[in-house]
Scaffold this motif. Structure first.
Motif, PDB file in Angstrom:
ATOM      1  N   LEU A   1      -0.918  -3.672   4.249  1.00  0.00           N
ATOM      2  CA  LEU A   1      -2.135  -2.860   4.206  1.00  0.00           C
ATOM      3  C   LEU A   1      -2.450  -2.541   2.759  1.00  0.00           C
ATOM      4  N   ALA A   2      -3.681  -2.764   2.345  1.00  0.00           N
ATOM      5  CA  ALA A   2      -4.153  -2.347   1.019  1.00  0.00           C
ATOM      6  C   ALA A   2      -5.135  -1.207   1.254  1.00  0.00           C
ATOM      7  N   ALA A   3      -4.891  -0.068   0.591  1.00  0.00           N
ATOM      8  CA  ALA A   3      -5.740   1.107   0.826  1.00  0.00           C
ATOM      9  C   ALA A   3      -5.723   2.027  -0.388  1.00  0.00           C
ATOM     10  N   GLU A   4      -6.669   2.951  -0.383  1.00  0.00           N
ATOM     11  CA  GLU A   4      -6.766   3.945  -1.442  1.00  0.00           C
ATOM     12  C   GLU A   4      -5.611   4.941  -1.359  1.00  0.00           C
ATOM     13  N   TYR A   5      -5.412   5.694  -2.420  1.00  0.00           N
ATOM     14  CA  TYR A   5      -4.322   6.667  -2.506  1.00  0.00           C
ATOM     15  C   TYR A   5      -4.344   7.674  -1.360  1.00  0.00           C
ATOM     16  N   SER A   6      -5.517   8.161  -0.980  1.00  0.00           N
ATOM     17  CA  SER A   6      -5.597   9.193   0.056  1.00  0.00           C
ATOM     18  C   SER A   6      -4.999   8.717   1.379  1.00  0.00           C
ATOM     19  N   LEU A   7      -5.200   7.458   1.722  1.00  0.00           N
ATOM     20  CA  LEU A   7      -4.615   6.933   2.954  1.00  0.00           C
ATOM     21  C   LEU A   7      -3.097   6.819   2.814  1.00  0.00           C
ATOM     22  N   HIS A   8      -2.636   6.368   1.649  1.00  0.00           N
ATOM     23  CA  HIS A   8      -1.185   6.323   1.412  1.00  0.00           C
ATOM     24  C   HIS A   8      -0.580   7.711   1.569  1.00  0.00           C
ATOM     25  N   ARG A   9      -1.261   8.720   1.083  1.00  0.00           N
ATOM     26  CA  ARG A   9      -0.773  10.095   1.150  1.00  0.00           C
ATOM     27  C   ARG A   9      -0.637  10.537   2.614  1.00  0.00           C
ATOM     28  N   PHE A  10      -1.647  10.243   3.434  1.00  0.00           N
ATOM     29  CA  PHE A  10      -1.573  10.583   4.857  1.00  0.00           C
ATOM     30  C   PHE A  10      -0.416   9.859   5.535  1.00  0.00           C
ATOM     31  N   LEU A  11      -0.242   8.581   5.230  1.00  0.00           N
ATOM     32  CA  LEU A  11       0.851   7.818   5.824  1.00  0.00           C
ATOM     33  C   LEU A  11       2.201   8.439   5.469  1.00  0.00           C
ATOM     34  N   THR A  12       2.327   8.912   4.233  1.00  0.00           N
ATOM     35  CA  THR A  12       3.569   9.559   3.800  1.00  0.00           C
ATOM     36  C   THR A  12       3.758  10.896   4.492  1.00  0.00           C
ATOM     37  N   LEU A  13       2.711  11.711   4.535  1.00  0.00           N
ATOM     38  CA  LEU A  13       2.808  13.026   5.167  1.00  0.00           C
ATOM     39  C   LEU A  13       3.147  12.927   6.652  1.00  0.00           C
ATOM     40  N   LEU A  14       2.643  11.903   7.312  1.00  0.00           N
ATOM     41  CA  LEU A  14       2.895  11.719   8.735  1.00  0.00           C
ATOM     42  C   LEU A  14       4.142  10.873   9.000  1.00  0.00           C
ATOM     43  N   ASN A  15       4.873  10.545   7.936  1.00  0.00           N
ATOM     44  CA  ASN A  15       6.100   9.760   8.021  1.00  0.00           C
ATOM     45  C   ASN A  15       5.852   8.378   8.639  1.00  0.00           C
ATOM     46  N   MET A  16       4.666   7.846   8.400  1.00  0.00           N
ATOM     47  CA  MET A  16       4.323   6.516   8.899  1.00  0.00           C
ATOM     48  C   MET A  16       4.567   5.452   7.834  1.00  0.00           C
ATOM     49  N   ASP A  17       4.810   5.876   6.606  1.00  0.00           N
ATOM     50  CA  ASP A  17       4.959   4.926   5.511  1.00  0.00           C
ATOM     51  C   ASP A  17       6.229   4.089   5.625  1.00  0.00           C
ATOM     52  N   THR A  18       7.150   4.489   6.482  1.00  0.00           N
ATOM     53  CA  THR A  18       8.389   3.728   6.622  1.00  0.00           C
ATOM     54  C   THR A  18       8.196   2.417   7.382  1.00  0.00           C
ATOM     55  N   HIS A  19       7.175   2.325   8.236  1.00  0.00           N
ATOM     56  CA  HIS A  19       6.962   1.091   8.989  1.00  0.00           C
ATOM     57  C   HIS A  19       5.580   0.476   8.780  1.00  0.00           C
ATOM     58  N   VAL A  20       4.774   1.073   7.896  1.00  0.00           N
ATOM     59  CA  VAL A  20       3.484   0.487   7.527  1.00  0.00           C
ATOM     60  C   VAL A  20       3.611   0.011   6.084  1.00  0.00           C
ATOM     61  N   PRO A  21       3.638  -1.306   5.852  1.00  0.00           N
ATOM     62  CA  PRO A  21       3.753  -1.816   4.480  1.00  0.00           C
ATOM     63  C   PRO A  21       2.428  -1.638   3.738  1.00  0.00           C
ATOM     64  N   SER A  22       2.281  -0.516   3.037  1.00  0.00           N
ATOM     65  CA  SER A  22       0.996  -0.218   2.402  1.00  0.00           C
ATOM     66  C   SER A  22       1.094  -0.275   0.885  1.00  0.00           C
ATOM     67  N   PHE A  23       0.019  -0.757   0.282  1.00  0.00           N
ATOM     68  CA  PHE A  23      -0.054  -0.953  -1.160  1.00  0.00           C
ATOM     69  C   PHE A  23      -1.408  -0.478  -1.660  1.00  0.00           C
ATOM     70  N   ASP A  24      -1.497  -0.202  -2.955  1.00  0.00           N
ATOM     71  CA  ASP A  24      -2.743   0.360  -3.489  1.00  0.00           C
ATOM     72  C   ASP A  24      -3.779  -0.685  -3.858  1.00  0.00           C
ATOM     73  N   ASN A  25      -3.436  -1.976  -3.775  1.00  0.00           N
ATOM     74  CA  ASN A  25      -4.453  -3.007  -4.020  1.00  0.00           C
ATOM     75  C   ASN A  25      -4.083  -4.280  -3.254  1.00  0.00           C
ATOM     76  N   ALA A  26      -5.066  -5.129  -3.101  1.00  0.00           N
ATOM     77  CA  ALA A  26      -4.898  -6.343  -2.295  1.00  0.00           C
ATOM     78  C   ALA A  26      -3.936  -7.337  -2.938  1.00  0.00           C
ATOM     79  N   ASP A  27      -3.936  -7.437  -4.265  1.00  0.00           N
ATOM     80  CA  ASP A  27      -3.051  -8.392  -4.932  1.00  0.00           C
ATOM     81  C   ASP A  27      -1.577  -8.072  -4.682  1.00  0.00           C
ATOM     82  N   THR A  28      -1.220  -6.792  -4.794  1.00  0.00           N
ATOM     83  CA  THR A  28       0.160  -6.376  -4.550  1.00  0.00           C
ATOM     84  C   THR A  28       0.535  -6.615  -3.087  1.00  0.00           C
ATOM     85  N   ALA A  29      -0.383  -6.329  -2.183  1.00  0.00           N
ATOM     86  CA  ALA A  29      -0.129  -6.542  -0.757  1.00  0.00           C
ATOM     87  C   ALA A  29       0.074  -8.025  -0.459  1.00  0.00           C
TER      88      ALA A  29
END
Length: 181
Positions: free
Chosen positions: A141-169
């Motif tokens: 998943l490539a997304a803005e910082y705010s979405l990454h923050r929600f994923l972290t707060l909801l403890n979803m970041d452990t199973h959602v491979p998220s990155f801040d840009n498409a190239d890194t993803a």
């Protein structure tokens, strides 16, 4: 004196219920996504004129959410979503995720052009993570910082491979592919 709350606009009135089709909740697609079934009703809503003949496909939901598919590199598909994922577009977003999972190909879900994702949208992303893990589909998943923050707060970041840009993803998906061979 008691006051009654206004009627829920999503529920049909008695007069309307006989003539209006029942609306399905956005989470109806969530259950289909977990089971892996393609939402044929949502797919059939896309007119043939909305699809292009080249390697990209575009679909618009309620004129607020746009989906575009293209080949990123090799066999990895890139699905770009633009607009707001909220109560009015969550059902279309879920149907699109159903289509992605049904394809069973590695993919990048690019939400960098999405300024807001509702709780319903986050729930769909979490269900996507579980479904792709069960089916062993590589994705990121490539997304803005705010979405990454929600994923972290909801403890979803452990199973959602998220990155801040498409190239890194894309690099992540490619490295996963190389490590499997």
């Amino acid at each position: 004196m008691t006051t009654t709350p206004p009627p829920d606009p999503t529920e049909p009135t008695n007069a309307d219920s006989a003539n209006a089709p029942r609306r399905t909740a956005p989470f109806a697609k969530l259950s289909r996504l977990r089971c892996g079934a393609l939402s044929t009703a949502a797919s059939s809503q896309t007119p043939p004129s909305a699809r292009t003949t080249d390697n990209a496909q575009t679909r618009t939901a309620a004129a607020a959410l746009t989906f575009t598919e293209a080949t990123a590199i090799h066999t990895i598909s890139r699905y770009c979503v633009a607009g707001t994922i909220d109560a009015t577009t969550c059902e279309a977003f879920g149907a699109h995720l159903d289509d992605i999972v049904t394809a069973r190909r590695p993919f990048l879900l690019d939400l960098t052009a999405v300024p807001f994702v509702s709780v319903g949208g986050l729930t769909l992303i979490e269900a996507l993570a579980h479904t792709t893990a069960q089916r062993e589909i590589r994705w990121a998943l490539a997304a803005e910082y705010s979405l990454h923050r929600f994923l972290t707060l909801l403890n979803m970041d452990t199973h959602v491979p998220s990155f801040d840009n498409a190239d890194t993803a894309l690099t992540h998906i490619t490295n996963m592919n190389e490590s499997k061979h």
